[in-house]
Design a protein around this motif. Structure first.
Motif, PDB file in Angstrom:
ATOM      1  N   SER A 159       0.867  -1.184   0.000  1.00  0.00           N
ATOM      2  CA  SER A 159       0.000   0.000   0.000  1.00  0.00           C
ATOM      3  C   SER A 159       0.903   1.234   0.000  1.00  0.00           C
ATOM      4  O   SER A 159       2.098   1.149   0.271  1.00  0.00           O
ATOM      5  N   PHE A 160       0.282   2.381  -0.294  1.00  0.00           N
ATOM      6  CA  PHE A 160       1.030   3.636  -0.393  1.00  0.00           C
ATOM      7  C   PHE A 160       1.306   4.252   0.977  1.00  0.00           C
ATOM      8  O   PHE A 160       0.522   4.073   1.917  1.00  0.00           O
ATOM      9  N   ASP A 161       2.365   5.034   1.067  1.00  0.00           N
ATOM     10  CA  ASP A 161       2.583   5.851   2.261  1.00  0.00           C
ATOM     11  C   ASP A 161       1.683   7.095   2.191  1.00  0.00           C
ATOM     12  O   ASP A 161       0.987   7.326   1.193  1.00  0.00           O
ATOM     13  N   ILE A 162       1.699   7.894   3.252  1.00  0.00           N
ATOM     14  CA  ILE A 162       0.760   9.019   3.370  1.00  0.00           C
ATOM     15  C   ILE A 162       0.980  10.032   2.244  1.00  0.00           C
ATOM     16  O   ILE A 162       2.117  10.422   1.972  1.00  0.00           O
ATOM     17  N   GLY A 163      -0.107  10.404   1.592  1.00  0.00           N
ATOM     18  CA  GLY A 163      -0.046  11.429   0.542  1.00  0.00           C
ATOM     19  C   GLY A 163       0.217  10.892  -0.857  1.00  0.00           C
ATOM     20  O   GLY A 163       0.082  11.621  -1.846  1.00  0.00           O
ATOM     21  N   SER A 164       0.592   9.626  -0.972  1.00  0.00           N
ATOM     22  CA  SER A 164       1.038   9.123  -2.279  1.00  0.00           C
ATOM     23  C   SER A 164      -0.081   8.567  -3.153  1.00  0.00           C
ATOM     24  O   SER A 164       0.080   8.476  -4.368  1.00  0.00           O
ATOM     25  N   LEU A 165      -1.194   8.221  -2.538  1.00  0.00           N
ATOM     26  CA  LEU A 165      -2.307   7.708  -3.347  1.00  0.00           C
ATOM     27  C   LEU A 165      -2.811   8.810  -4.284  1.00  0.00           C
ATOM     28  O   LEU A 165      -3.055   8.573  -5.466  1.00  0.00           O
ATOM     29  N   THR A 166      -2.936  10.021  -3.769  1.00  0.00           N
ATOM     30  CA  THR A 166      -3.378  11.131  -4.630  1.00  0.00           C
ATOM     31  C   THR A 166      -2.232  11.618  -5.524  1.00  0.00           C
ATOM     32  O   THR A 166      -2.467  12.090  -6.631  1.00  0.00           O
ATOM     33  N   ARG A 167      -1.005  11.483  -5.030  1.00  0.00           N
ATOM     34  CA  ARG A 167       0.129  11.997  -5.795  1.00  0.00           C
ATOM     35  C   ARG A 167       0.439  11.113  -7.009  1.00  0.00           C
ATOM     36  O   ARG A 167       0.767  11.613  -8.088  1.00  0.00           O
ATOM     37  N   TYR A 168       0.345   9.775  -6.820  1.00  0.00           N
ATOM     38  CA  TYR A 168       0.778   8.858  -7.874  1.00  0.00           C
ATOM     39  C   TYR A 168      -0.310   7.947  -8.426  1.00  0.00           C
ATOM     40  O   TYR A 168      -0.098   7.270  -9.422  1.00  0.00           O
ATOM     41  N   GLY A 169      -1.461   7.877  -7.718  1.00  0.00           N
ATOM     42  CA  GLY A 169      -2.462   6.846  -8.040  1.00  0.00           C
ATOM     43  C   GLY A 169      -2.783   6.709  -9.514  1.00  0.00           C
ATOM     44  O   GLY A 169      -2.873   5.596 -10.033  1.00  0.00           O
ATOM     45  N   LYS A 170      -2.933   7.840 -10.192  1.00  0.00           N
ATOM     46  CA  LYS A 170      -3.398   7.736 -11.579  1.00  0.00           C
ATOM     47  C   LYS A 170      -2.366   7.070 -12.503  1.00  0.00           C
ATOM     48  O   LYS A 170      -2.695   6.690 -13.620  1.00  0.00           O
ATOM     49  N   HIS A 171      -1.138   6.903 -12.029  1.00  0.00           N
ATOM     50  CA  HIS A 171      -0.120   6.226 -12.848  1.00  0.00           C
ATOM     51  C   HIS A 171      -0.050   4.719 -12.579  1.00  0.00           C
ATOM     52  O   HIS A 171       0.693   4.002 -13.254  1.00  0.00           O
ATOM     53  N   LEU A 172      -0.809   4.251 -11.575  1.00  0.00           N
ATOM     54  CA  LEU A 172      -0.673   2.859 -11.112  1.00  0.00           C
ATOM     55  C   LEU A 172      -0.795   1.833 -12.228  1.00  0.00           C
ATOM     56  O   LEU A 172      -0.064   0.858 -12.260  1.00  0.00           O
ATOM     57  N   ARG A 173      -1.795   2.037 -13.085  1.00  0.00           N
ATOM     58  CA  ARG A 173      -2.068   1.021 -14.101  1.00  0.00           C
ATOM     59  C   ARG A 173      -1.700   1.532 -15.499  1.00  0.00           C
ATOM     60  O   ARG A 173      -2.214   1.053 -16.500  1.00  0.00           O
ATOM     61  N   GLN A 174      -0.751   2.490 -15.535  1.00  0.00           N
ATOM     62  CA  GLN A 174      -0.331   3.076 -16.803  1.00  0.00           C
ATOM     63  C   GLN A 174       0.789   2.227 -17.426  1.00  0.00           C
ATOM     64  O   GLN A 174       1.722   1.839 -16.725  1.00  0.00           O
ATOM     65  N   ASP A 175       0.708   1.970 -18.734  1.00  0.00           N
ATOM     66  CA  ASP A 175       1.765   1.220 -19.422  1.00  0.00           C
ATOM     67  C   ASP A 175       3.012   2.073 -19.586  1.00  0.00           C
ATOM     68  O   ASP A 175       2.936   3.301 -19.619  1.00  0.00           O
TER      69      ASP A 175
END
Ligand code: FAD
Length: 452
Positions: free
Chosen positions: A400-416
């Motif tokens: 799981s992500f550390d604090i603040g990183s879900l909003t910071r990086y989430g949209k790249h999670l499933r990016q090719d």
């Protein structure tokens, strides 16, 4: 060699990778699966240890996990209910052991009301979230910048209510201390399971087990494509361009149009990419980390707790073993022994891992004796699942992500990245961190590649 030229290389023969590979193969694509270990299944591993069949990794199936239920059906696998008849045990903040029926812990009326209020609030927040895009939650930024512990402190002054609500998502799910992940990650965990109320209800979330063990899922998927899976083949380097990739493992290499990295995010970072992954990808995966939980399997000559009218279910945020259940193999008619499964999480696991093997065992058994009485001190077998020391997982249950990183990086999670795609239960929406999510990720990955 034309055998080394494929449409898709799948890295990892866990449930995610095998689901994707079987679907791609069934649709006529040429696939190879490269797996580091000498077995398939990854975090699912059903193994007989000291004469007892154990679920070393994942084991439970719940009614919301419809992708997993569909897969069990497709593979012809049956399930059976976890043993749950009898009273459960709770040890409260006052250190007193109490038994209870149903899902509500035997706490004071005031604490009970606070727990109910917090449950409703978390259910409300989870209902507002699409678990595939938690960063789009209306209050995402604020919730992602505060720890779950801070959110709980903001909600109530009742410490026992905080400790119990914290338990369901901290030790019991993300397996990190509640100060180490964001309130948004906590809501994601709830939303991915269909709501926080599901996590509170052990009879729901830990409903059924699979006859023969949950590793039957990856084993049966493997049986459909045995010649396409290469075991003991850890991928070390991937050379890629927009046209395709060369995947290196041992002294061999495979050319592919697509690569599916069906491994936890932390293990993506162990592979050398040439050219290197774009900065946001390299950064993102440094902010995802495995939680830590020790899964314990303790077998007794008989399931002695049943004779005391106990179900075997036990909880306490204040005990070393924060939760335990009757895990006897009901699907084996000859089985007369009783097995308890218990869990020690995050900072309590750190402390336990600092002890010698015999001191660890003593500490765990003492904690169980606090729930079940002195009979718990004399097991016939004792085993600790070794995930945290296993280089191809290195933690449990998931990342799981550390604090603040879900909003910071989430949209790249499933990016090719060029021809490379990423999938694992760790980046699932529904079924996040669970086998259900692994199947969803594997299926959607194959659909995407088939339509490209
Ligand atoms: P993995 O199973 O981790 O598969 C990844 C595979 O990739 C592994 O086989 C690994 O060896 C391989 N690999 C890694 N790097 C490389 C490389 N460089 N080259 C080649 N291969 C590589 N889920 C539930 O639904 N219910 C439960 O009750 C439950 N309990 C759990 C208990 C424990 C102790 C653990 C550890 C997990 C539990 N889970 C549970 C979670 C569940 O097991 C996982 O979410 C799921 O199995 C993950 O599947 P996956 O295919 O995404 O990843």
């Amino acid at each position: 060699n034309s055998d080394d030229n494929v449409d898709v290389v799948v890295v990892g023969a866990g449930v995610t990778g095998l689901t994707a590979a079987v679907r791609l193969h069934e649709a006529g694509r040429k696939v190879v699966v490269l797996e580091a270990r000498d077995r398939v299944g990854g975090r699912l591993w059903t193994e007989t240890v000291d004469g007892v069949r154990l679920e070393v990794g994942g084991q439970w199936v719940s009614p919301d996990q419809t992708a997993l239920l569909g897969m069990l059906d497709e593979l012809g696998l049956d399930t059976y209910a976890r043993h749950r008849e009898g009273e459960s045990i709770y040890i409260g903040r006052d250190g007193v052991r109490r038994t209870f029926l149903g899902e509500a812990f035997p706490v004071s009326d005031a604490t009970s009301a606070e727990m109910e209020r917090l449950t409703k609030e978390l259910d409300r927040l989870a209902a507002e979230m699409d678990p595939l895009s938690p960063w789009e939650h209306p209050d995402a930024e604020r919730l992602d910048r505060m720890s779950f512990a801070a959110w709980l402190a903001e909600q109530t002054e009742d410490e026992e209510a905080r400790d119990n609500i914290g338990l369901y998502i901290g030790p019991a799910m993300l397996t990190k201390p509640t100060h180490a992940f964001s309130a948004l990650s906590a809501v994601l965990m709830a939303a991915s399971a269909g709501g926080f109320s599901h996590l509170v209800d052990a009879d729901f979330i830990l409903d059924r087990r699979v006859v023969g063990g949950l590793q039957q899922v990856p084993l049966r998927l493997f049986e459909r494509i045995p010649d396409l899976v290469r075991l003991s083949t850890p991928v070390s380097r991937i050379d890629w361009s927009d046209d395709g990739a060369t995947v290196h493992a041992g002294g061999e290499s495979w050319q592919a149009r697509h690569v599916v990295m069906a491994v936890p995010p932390t293990l993506v970072n162990r592979v050398q990419f040439s050219p290197a992954l774009p900065p946001v990808h390299a950064q993102m995966r440094q902010h995802q980390s495995f939680g830590l939980v020790i899964k314990l399997h303790i077998t007794y000559a008989t399931p002695f707790w049943r004779a005391q009218g106990l179900s075997g279910t036990a909880f306490s945020p204040y005990a070393v073993v924060h939760e335990a259940y009757d895990n006897s193999n009901e699907d084996l008619p000859s089985e007369t022994r009783g097995t308890l499964v218990g869990f020690v999480s995050d900072e309590k696991a750190d402390a336990l891992l600092g002890l010698s093997a015999s001191a660890r065992r003593d500490k765990v058994l003492a904690s169980l004796a606090g729930y079940y009485g002195t009979e718990a001190l004399s097991p016939v077998a004792y085993y600790e699942s070794p995930w945290m020391a296993d280089e191809w997982t290195a933690g449990a249950y998931a990342t799981s992500f550390d604090i603040g990183s879900l909003t910071r990086y989430g949209k790249h999670l499933r990016q090719d990245v060029g021809p490379v795609s990423f999938a694992s239960s760790d980046i699932a929406g529904l079924g996040f961190q669970h086998v259900d999510g692994a199947i969803r990720m594997g299926s959607s990955m194959s659909e995407r590649l088939l339509s490209s």
